[in-house]
Design a protein around this motif. Structure first.
Motif, PDB file in Angstrom:
ATOM      1  N   GLU A  29      37.048  55.145  37.703  1.00 29.80           N
ATOM      2  CA  GLU A  29      36.908  53.930  36.894  1.00 29.80           C
ATOM      3  C   GLU A  29      36.744  52.697  37.779  1.00 29.80           C
ATOM      4  OE1 GLU A  29      39.532  51.477  33.648  1.00 29.80           O
ATOM      5  OE2 GLU A  29      39.674  53.662  33.665  1.00 29.80           O
ATOM      6  N   ARG A  30      37.538  52.605  38.852  1.00 27.78           N
ATOM      7  CA  ARG A  30      37.437  51.462  39.763  1.00 27.78           C
ATOM      8  C   ARG A  30      36.090  51.463  40.460  1.00 27.78           C
ATOM      9  NH1 ARG A  30      38.269  49.930  45.119  1.00 27.78           N
ATOM     10  NH2 ARG A  30      38.577  52.077  45.758  1.00 27.78           N
ATOM     11  N   LEU A  31      35.624  52.626  40.874  1.00 28.63           N
ATOM     12  CA  LEU A  31      34.332  52.706  41.554  1.00 28.63           C
ATOM     13  C   LEU A  31      33.183  52.346  40.616  1.00 28.63           C
ATOM     14  CD1 LEU A  31      34.898  55.953  43.630  1.00 28.63           C
ATOM     15  CD2 LEU A  31      34.978  53.594  44.436  1.00 28.63           C
ATOM     16  N   GLN A  32      33.290  52.718  39.358  1.00 30.98           N
ATOM     17  CA  GLN A  32      32.268  52.338  38.385  1.00 30.98           C
ATOM     18  C   GLN A  32      32.280  50.830  38.179  1.00 30.98           C
ATOM     19  OE1 GLN A  32      33.307  54.789  35.029  1.00 30.98           O
ATOM     20  NE2 GLN A  32      31.879  56.401  35.623  1.00 30.98           N
ATOM     21  N   HIS A  33      33.471  50.227  38.165  1.00 30.80           N
ATOM     22  CA  HIS A  33      33.590  48.771  38.012  1.00 30.80           C
ATOM     23  C   HIS A  33      32.928  48.064  39.205  1.00 30.80           C
ATOM     24  CE1 HIS A  33      35.268  44.909  36.888  1.00 30.80           C
ATOM     25  NE2 HIS A  33      35.812  44.796  38.078  1.00 30.80           N
ATOM     26  N   ILE A  34      33.204  48.538  40.411  1.00 34.43           N
ATOM     27  CA  ILE A  34      32.605  47.952  41.609  1.00 34.43           C
ATOM     28  C   ILE A  34      31.086  48.099  41.569  1.00 34.43           C
ATOM     29  CG2 ILE A  34      32.409  48.192  44.116  1.00 34.43           C
ATOM     30  CD1 ILE A  34      35.383  49.013  44.102  1.00 34.43           C
ATOM     31  N   ASN A  35      30.606  49.259  41.159  1.00 31.61           N
ATOM     32  CA  ASN A  35      29.170  49.490  41.064  1.00 31.61           C
ATOM     33  C   ASN A  35      28.517  48.552  40.057  1.00 31.61           C
ATOM     34  OD1 ASN A  35      26.735  50.848  41.686  1.00 31.61           O
ATOM     35  ND2 ASN A  35      26.958  52.063  39.826  1.00 31.61           N
ATOM     36  N   PRO A  62      33.435  35.570  53.910  1.00 37.58           N
ATOM     37  CA  PRO A  62      32.663  36.523  53.102  1.00 37.58           C
ATOM     38  C   PRO A  62      33.347  37.887  52.959  1.00 37.58           C
ATOM     39  CG  PRO A  62      31.194  35.339  54.562  1.00 37.58           C
ATOM     40  CD  PRO A  62      32.591  34.937  54.936  1.00 37.58           C
ATOM     41  N   GLU A  63      34.030  38.343  54.002  1.00 38.52           N
ATOM     42  CA  GLU A  63      34.744  39.621  53.936  1.00 38.52           C
ATOM     43  C   GLU A  63      35.888  39.556  52.928  1.00 38.52           C
ATOM     44  OE1 GLU A  63      34.211  38.024  56.902  1.00 38.52           O
ATOM     45  OE2 GLU A  63      32.607  39.275  57.690  1.00 38.52           O
ATOM     46  N   GLN A  64      36.611  38.434  52.907  1.00 35.57           N
ATOM     47  CA  GLN A  64      37.724  38.278  51.965  1.00 35.57           C
ATOM     48  C   GLN A  64      37.221  38.207  50.524  1.00 35.57           C
ATOM     49  OE1 GLN A  64      39.363  34.756  53.779  1.00 35.57           O
ATOM     50  NE2 GLN A  64      41.076  35.910  54.670  1.00 35.57           N
ATOM     51  N   ILE A  65      36.076  37.570  50.328  1.00 37.38           N
ATOM     52  CA  ILE A  65      35.490  37.513  48.985  1.00 37.38           C
ATOM     53  C   ILE A  65      35.115  38.915  48.525  1.00 37.38           C
ATOM     54  CG2 ILE A  65      33.460  36.741  47.675  1.00 37.38           C
ATOM     55  CD1 ILE A  65      33.589  34.145  49.311  1.00 37.38           C
ATOM     56  N   ASN A  66      34.540  39.702  49.425  1.00 39.16           N
ATOM     57  CA  ASN A  66      34.167  41.071  49.083  1.00 39.16           C
ATOM     58  C   ASN A  66      35.401  41.890  48.715  1.00 39.16           C
ATOM     59  OD1 ASN A  66      32.753  43.419  48.726  1.00 39.16           O
ATOM     60  ND2 ASN A  66      32.312  43.750  50.876  1.00 39.16           N
ATOM     61  N   GLU A  67      36.492  41.719  49.437  1.00 37.94           N
ATOM     62  CA  GLU A  67      37.726  42.449  49.141  1.00 37.94           C
ATOM     63  C   GLU A  67      38.347  41.998  47.821  1.00 37.94           C
ATOM     64  OE1 GLU A  67      40.331  42.003  52.473  1.00 37.94           O
ATOM     65  OE2 GLU A  67      38.947  43.001  53.835  1.00 37.94           O
ATOM     66  N   ALA A  68      38.243  40.711  47.518  1.00 41.59           N
ATOM     67  CA  ALA A  68      38.908  40.168  46.336  1.00 41.59           C
ATOM     68  C   ALA A  68      38.144  40.434  45.040  1.00 41.59           C
ATOM     69  CB  ALA A  68      39.123  38.665  46.511  1.00 41.59           C
ATOM     70  N   CYS A  69      36.821  40.266  45.075  1.00 39.89           N
ATOM     71  CA  CYS A  69      36.077  40.405  43.807  1.00 39.89           C
ATOM     72  C   CYS A  69      34.838  41.297  43.924  1.00 39.89           C
ATOM     73  CB  CYS A  69      35.700  39.031  43.254  1.00 39.89           C
ATOM     74  SG  CYS A  69      34.584  38.076  44.276  1.00 39.89           S
ATOM     75  N   TYR A  70      34.722  42.036  45.020  1.00 39.84           N
ATOM     76  CA  TYR A  70      33.680  43.047  45.211  1.00 39.84           C
ATOM     77  C   TYR A  70      32.259  42.486  45.208  1.00 39.84           C
ATOM     78  CZ  TYR A  70      37.732  45.804  43.943  1.00 39.84           C
ATOM     79  OH  TYR A  70      38.995  46.322  43.871  1.00 39.84           O
ATOM     80  N   VAL A  71      32.107  41.237  45.576  1.00 39.83           N
ATOM     81  CA  VAL A  71      30.771  40.655  45.723  1.00 39.83           C
ATOM     82  C   VAL A  71      30.482  40.597  47.219  1.00 39.83           C
ATOM     83  CG1 VAL A  71      29.332  38.624  45.368  1.00 39.83           C
ATOM     84  CG2 VAL A  71      30.953  39.309  43.611  1.00 39.83           C
ATOM     85  N   ASP A  72      29.460  41.327  47.655  1.00 36.13           N
ATOM     86  CA  ASP A  72      29.129  41.407  49.071  1.00 36.13           C
ATOM     87  C   ASP A  72      28.244  40.225  49.456  1.00 36.13           C
ATOM     88  OD1 ASP A  72      28.792  42.175  51.658  1.00 36.13           O
ATOM     89  OD2 ASP A  72      27.673  44.004  51.213  1.00 36.13           O
TER      90      ASP A  72
END
Length: 80
Positions: A29-35, A62-72
């Motif tokens: 479910e988490r991986l689908q959300h990230i996708n 940018p790395e922290q943003i990716n970790e927090a809300c999955y936007v690369d």
């Protein structure tokens, strides 16, 4: 008797050759959300980043943003 021995030998070989079962992540479910976030429109990704910044009132790399809300931010120059 020779036939039975060959059959037993064949069964042992088959057991050795059986590939182990593939275990899938229970975190589907988490991986689908990230996708879904990664495939979202640029505007939707920007909104997620802006909402994160407004809620926390902190500076993020940018790395922290990716970790927090999955936007690369590095891979998506439009969002950056």
């Amino acid at each position: 008797m020779a036939l039975q021995e060959r059959l037993d030998k064949f069964k042992k070989q088959q057991q050795k050759n059986v590939a182990p079962t593939v275990k899938f992540s229970n975190d589907t479910e988490r991986l689908q959300h990230i996708n879904s976030i990664c495939k979202a429109l640029v505007g939707a990704q920007m909104k997620r980043v802006i909402d994160l910044l407004l809620e926390t009132r902190q500076a993020f790399t940018p790395e922290q943003i990716n970790e927090a809300c999955y936007v690369d931010m590095k891979a998506n120059k439009d969002v950056f």
